[in-house]
Design an enzyme around this catalytic site. Structure first.
Site, mmCIF file in Angstrom:
data_model
loop_
_atom_site.group_PDB
_atom_site.id
_atom_site.type_symbol
_atom_site.label_atom_id
_atom_site.label_comp_id
_atom_site.label_asym_id
_atom_site.label_seq_id
_atom_site.Cartn_x
_atom_site.Cartn_y
_atom_site.Cartn_z
ATOM 1 N N HIS A 52 -10.637 -0.327 76.492
ATOM 2 C CA HIS A 52 -10.615 0.952 75.770
ATOM 3 C C HIS A 52 -11.265 0.691 74.412
ATOM 4 O O HIS A 52 -10.770 -0.107 73.617
ATOM 5 C CB HIS A 52 -9.178 1.452 75.608
ATOM 6 C CG HIS A 52 -8.533 1.774 76.924
ATOM 7 N ND1 HIS A 52 -7.270 1.367 77.274
ATOM 8 C CD2 HIS A 52 -9.032 2.476 77.977
ATOM 9 C CE1 HIS A 52 -7.005 1.814 78.503
ATOM 10 N NE2 HIS A 52 -8.049 2.483 78.939
ATOM 11 N N GLU A 55 -9.506 0.503 70.801
ATOM 12 C CA GLU A 55 -8.341 -0.367 70.598
ATOM 13 C C GLU A 55 -8.821 -1.635 69.897
ATOM 14 O O GLU A 55 -9.062 -2.675 70.517
ATOM 15 C CB GLU A 55 -7.652 -0.626 71.933
ATOM 16 C CG GLU A 55 -7.121 0.691 72.494
ATOM 17 C CD GLU A 55 -6.501 0.565 73.869
ATOM 18 O OE1 GLU A 55 -6.047 1.594 74.383
ATOM 19 O OE2 GLU A 55 -6.467 -0.539 74.430
ATOM 20 N N HIS A 147 -4.485 -4.707 74.725
ATOM 21 C CA HIS A 147 -4.638 -3.282 74.391
ATOM 22 C C HIS A 147 -3.758 -2.931 73.202
ATOM 23 O O HIS A 147 -2.864 -3.686 72.812
ATOM 24 C CB HIS A 147 -4.173 -2.407 75.572
ATOM 25 C CG HIS A 147 -5.055 -2.489 76.766
ATOM 26 N ND1 HIS A 147 -5.883 -1.466 77.162
ATOM 27 C CD2 HIS A 147 -5.235 -3.490 77.669
ATOM 28 C CE1 HIS A 147 -6.544 -1.827 78.253
ATOM 29 N NE2 HIS A 147 -6.169 -3.055 78.582
ATOM 30 N N GLU A 210 0.302 -4.541 75.399
ATOM 31 C CA GLU A 210 0.187 -3.391 74.500
ATOM 32 C C GLU A 210 0.769 -3.828 73.161
ATOM 33 O O GLU A 210 1.947 -4.151 73.057
ATOM 34 C CB GLU A 210 0.969 -2.197 75.058
ATOM 35 C CG GLU A 210 0.465 -1.693 76.410
ATOM 36 C CD GLU A 210 -0.810 -0.844 76.311
ATOM 37 O OE1 GLU A 210 -1.240 -0.538 75.173
ATOM 38 O OE2 GLU A 210 -1.367 -0.513 77.367
HETATM 39 ZN ZN LIG Z 1 -5.837 0.376 76.306
#
Ligand SMILES: [Zn+2]
Length: 325
Positions: A52, A55, A147, A210
């Site tokens: 992504h 990020e 992420h 995350e």
């Molecule tokens: Zn992500």
């Protein structure tokens, strides 16, 4: 080697491989850099970020690791592939351009139009598979996909483990505990993420991390990421993992998936509710014409709630806490 600058300027380096300190490095394509130690090693490791594009903190962590390897400040005792996943989205500072790449792996790209991100997901699969196949099965394989979450989270840092039939790798789990990760979430179905692919096809011990909130490049307070940064570096230098200082990791399993089926779909949550918001037994979680989701127990949690998905797609994961270690 300024790994990020080459992406931001859309430039290929003049030299595509070389010998440096005690390793050989090779530029395998945009955002793809491999390192092989001259001496024997026991692990092949993939660190990826920027699947992504917005990020940025994990991207900055990997770029700093790359610089320190080249500067000789970080000894490299494993074979390593660094991946910056979605260069076009990184350049534009957006999550994705056409479609979310982390829904395209493990064969799912066939369900998407053949656009640049679809092709990039396929390229990543090929390069990572070749990287792991290069070594024999006695070399353990690891993949950490980094992420940051879109919304706030009751647990600042958490890890998602792909569904797999094999036993979860103990060193991987210990590294997450040592990195002071607050929660572990075990998937119970095969997914379409990058780590689902590397777990199933490359036989890697894989995890999606995350690590806090997404911010523009250069605006991250990287001191928030010190714990994970030091563990990633220890994995590369093959140093001993420190013991955990925080309270034990919360462990969740995915109980079910909330699917948005109808246009009148609603979640019983405020728009800015954090990840891991809880529901008590009997409470409404989601409503829509074709049927409601109700909490079957106390302390049911929701992860990645999102009402803005197309009908037929996932609008959230329902979690149940299973144990604390
Ligand atoms: Zn992500």
């Amino acid at each position: 080697m300024d790994f990020l600058a080459h992406i931001l300027l859309e430039k290929t380096p003049q030299t595509l491989q070389g010998q440096c300190h005690s390793f050989h490095w090779q530029w395998l394509g945009e955002g793809l850099l491999s390192f092989t130690p001259n001496t024997s090693y026991k692990k092949s490791v993939v660190f990826s970020a920027g699947i992504h594009g917005n990020e940025t903190a994990p991207i900055e962590l990997l770029v700093q690791i790359c610089q320190d390897i080249f500067a000789g400040l970080l000894p490299l005792n494993v074979r390593l592939l660094l991946v910056l996943g979605n260069p076009r989205a990184i350049r534009q500072g957006v999550r994705y351009i056409e479609n979310d790449m982390n829904r395209m792996f493990y064969g799912k790209h066939l369900q998407y139009e053949n656009l640049a991100e679809t092709q990039r997901a396929q390229e990543l699969e090929v390069v990572v598979k070749q990287f792991f196949e290069h070594t024999d099965v006695s070399i353990s394989r690891y993949h950490y996909d980094l992420h940051t979450a879109i919304r706030r989270s009751l647990f600042q840092t958490f890890a998602l483990l792909p569904y797999q039939k094999k036993i979860y790798d103990q060193i991987l789990i210990e590294s997450l505990a040592a990195a002071e990760i607050e929660a572990l979430v075990y998937h119970r179905e095969v997914g379409s993420t990058f780590t689902s692919f590397t777990s199933a096809i490359c036989d890697a011990a894989s995890v999606t991390l995350e690590l806090g909130a997404a911010k523009p490049l250069g605006q991250n307070d990287l001191t928030q990421f010190t714990d994970i940064d030091s563990i990633l570096r220890l994995l590369l230098s093959a140093g001993a993992l420190p013991s955990r200082k925080k309270s034990p990791v919360h462990i969740f399993k995915v109980k079910s998936t909330i699917i948005k089926r109808d246009d009148d779909f609603r979640l019983n949550l405020s728009a800015d509710a954090p990840n891991f918001s809880s529901f008590q037994q009997g409470e409404l979680i989601a409503s829509q014409r074709s049927g409601n989701d109700i909490a079957e127990k106390n302390q049911i949690r929701i992860l990645f709630p999102n009402i803005h998905v197309k009908n037929g797609l996932r609008a959230g994961l329902i979690l149940e806490e299973v144990e604390r270690k």
